[in-house]
Design a protein around this motif. Structure first.
Motif, PDB file in Angstrom:
ATOM      1  N   PHE A   4     -16.794  33.841  29.827  1.00 31.42           N
ATOM      2  CA  PHE A   4     -16.994  34.809  30.908  1.00 31.42           C
ATOM      3  C   PHE A   4     -18.462  35.226  30.972  1.00 31.42           C
ATOM      4  O   PHE A   4     -19.054  35.282  32.055  1.00 31.42           O
ATOM      5  CB  PHE A   4     -16.110  36.041  30.712  1.00 31.42           C
ATOM      6  N   ASN A   5     -19.034  35.506  29.808  1.00 29.32           N
ATOM      7  CA  ASN A   5     -20.444  35.908  29.778  1.00 29.32           C
ATOM      8  C   ASN A   5     -21.348  34.811  30.319  1.00 29.32           C
ATOM      9  O   ASN A   5     -22.307  35.079  31.063  1.00 29.32           O
ATOM     10  CB  ASN A   5     -20.853  36.261  28.345  1.00 29.32           C
ATOM     11  N   GLU A   6     -21.053  33.558  29.948  1.00 28.66           N
ATOM     12  CA  GLU A   6     -21.880  32.442  30.403  1.00 28.66           C
ATOM     13  C   GLU A   6     -21.742  32.217  31.903  1.00 28.66           C
ATOM     14  O   GLU A   6     -22.720  31.911  32.594  1.00 28.66           O
ATOM     15  CB  GLU A   6     -21.491  31.171  29.648  1.00 28.66           C
ATOM     16  N   ARG A   7     -20.531  32.381  32.402  1.00 26.32           N
ATOM     17  CA  ARG A   7     -20.278  32.092  33.818  1.00 26.32           C
ATOM     18  C   ARG A   7     -20.709  33.228  34.736  1.00 26.32           C
ATOM     19  O   ARG A   7     -21.227  33.001  35.830  1.00 26.32           O
ATOM     20  CB  ARG A   7     -18.791  31.794  34.030  1.00 26.32           C
ATOM     21  N   TYR A   8     -20.509  34.465  34.275  1.00 22.83           N
ATOM     22  CA  TYR A   8     -20.727  35.608  35.173  1.00 22.83           C
ATOM     23  C   TYR A   8     -21.745  36.624  34.666  1.00 22.83           C
ATOM     24  O   TYR A   8     -22.102  37.546  35.406  1.00 22.83           O
ATOM     25  CB  TYR A   8     -19.404  36.345  35.405  1.00 22.83           C
ATOM     26  N   GLY A   9     -22.191  36.486  33.427  1.00 23.16           N
ATOM     27  CA  GLY A   9     -23.003  37.542  32.829  1.00 23.16           C
ATOM     28  C   GLY A   9     -24.411  37.649  33.349  1.00 23.16           C
ATOM     29  O   GLY A   9     -25.035  38.703  33.208  1.00 23.16           O
ATOM     30  N   ALA A  10     -24.966  36.586  33.896  1.00 22.14           N
ATOM     31  CA  ALA A  10     -26.332  36.598  34.438  1.00 22.14           C
ATOM     32  C   ALA A  10     -27.327  37.152  33.423  1.00 22.14           C
ATOM     33  O   ALA A  10     -28.191  37.968  33.742  1.00 22.14           O
ATOM     34  CB  ALA A  10     -26.379  37.420  35.720  1.00 22.14           C
TER      35      ALA A  10
END
Length: 355
Positions: free
Chosen positions: A192-198
């Protein structure tokens, strides 16, 4: 690392030891999520396995969330029978052992909609193949009493990820068999962090605090379990305790020794007495000596009843005021729900869905 792989046990144990030292220095850095399914009365195996550790962490100053996983009752059964009663009994058990609702949050799955809503985006981050390879899921499916596996059981590790991440817990007390489940949570958080964390992580990567609790067998010599009727419940009275211990399996050898590999049933009883008396089990065995199984069972009965007496007294006092019990649970639900809503807002913002 894939979702079905977990750190080497030795590495996890070393990290747990480091975490223990860090907790004592800065307990405020940590937030713990732990809990149980409301499927029956909690027993001595639960107490020495996990419950007393929850109180220890709370008393050290670690923010603690205790989940009563009422939705997860349905993972391996068609209906959740006596659910309200079981939920209240779990609350009573936790209050009796020393969980303080002013310092810890006791809550239920069903009262926190935002927690369960996290399951949807989290499921998009894990493949069906990864869930199918999870060793804990495979074991649960193999021992399921259902004719067919439900989607809830299959996706249980992802629901557990939502349990842990809704409050952004960074520490989870687990046994070694739960490490694959925790690795699913870490994978969900990382993806999630990699995909959406920016560049700004939304979720921490929770770490395992491995239990060092010894294994207590049930009175029939098998795994202590609510469903097998082979455990002494925390709510059992002195007479029920004596009856259950009298029926415990031992062996024909008169001299009592502590040797778990060779004499598991006798050694488990010795260990139970030792835990209650805060002694080394070898010392307890030596003190019983040639007294045989009868003397061992008397020692265990006395030790357990003495140890549980104040816990039982507190439980009985709380049980007299069910409204207070429900108020405590309601307050915990409200706090957990507020935290879950805040986390869900963070998730929506990260995904660009905050319209």
């Amino acid at each position: 690392m894939s979702t079905t792989e977990s750190p080497g046990i030795s590495g996890a144990q070393l990290r747990s030891a480091e975490l223990e030292r860090e907790i004592r220095k800065e307990p405020g850095r940590y937030r713990v999520l732990t809990g149980d399914r409301p499927t029956g009365r909690l027993h001595l195996g639960h107490y020495f396995g996990t419950l007393h550790n929850r109180v220890r962490l709370q008393d050290l100053g670690v923010e603690t969330f205790v989940l009563i996983a009422d939705y997860q009752v349905l993972t391996d059964r068609d209906i959740a029978e006596n659910l309200t009663e079981h939920v209240e009994e779990l609350v009573l058990d936790h209050l009796a052992i020393g969980i303080d609702p002013d310092r810890s949050t006791i809550f239920t799955h069903s009262a926190v909609p935002a927690l369960n809503q996290l399951l949807l985006p989290f499921l998009s981050l894990v493949s069906v193949a990864e869930l199918g390879r999870n060793p804990t899921v495979k074991d649960e499916i193999a021992h399921s009493r259902q004719a067919a596996v439900s989607g809830l059981m299959f996706t249980y590790p992802v629901h557990q990820a939502a349990d842990i991440l809704f409050c952004k817990a960074n520490l989870v007390p687990v046994g070694q068999d739960q490490l694959p489940h925790l690795e699913v949570t870490r994978t969900v958080a990382r993806r999630f962090n990699e995909r959406y964390g920016a560049g700004e992580p939304v979720f921490p990567l929770p770490e395992a605090l491995l239990s060092t609790a010894p294994l207590l067998l049930g009175t029939d010599g098998t795994k202590m379990s609510k469903s097998r009727g082979n455990a002494v419940a925390l709510s059992a009275d002195a007479d029920e305790t004596a009856r259950l211990v009298r029926g415990a399996k031992t062996d024909a050898e008169r001299r009592i020794t502590y040797d778990p590999a060779i004499r598991p049933e006798v050694s488990s009883l010795v260990l139970l007495a030792a835990l209650c008396e805060e002694k080394d089990p070898r010392q307890v065995a030596e003190e019983i000596g040639d007294g045989g199984g009868a003397a061992l069972k008397r020692r265990v009965t006395d030790a357990v009843n003495t140890y549980l007496a104040p816990i039982r007294a507190r439980r009985e006092a709380y049980a007299q005021d069910r409204r207070l019990v429900r108020d405590i649970l309601r307050a915990g639900n409200e706090r957990a729900d507020a935290i879950a809503e805040e986390t869900l807002r963070d998730v929506r913002a990260a995904m660009g869905a905050d319209y």
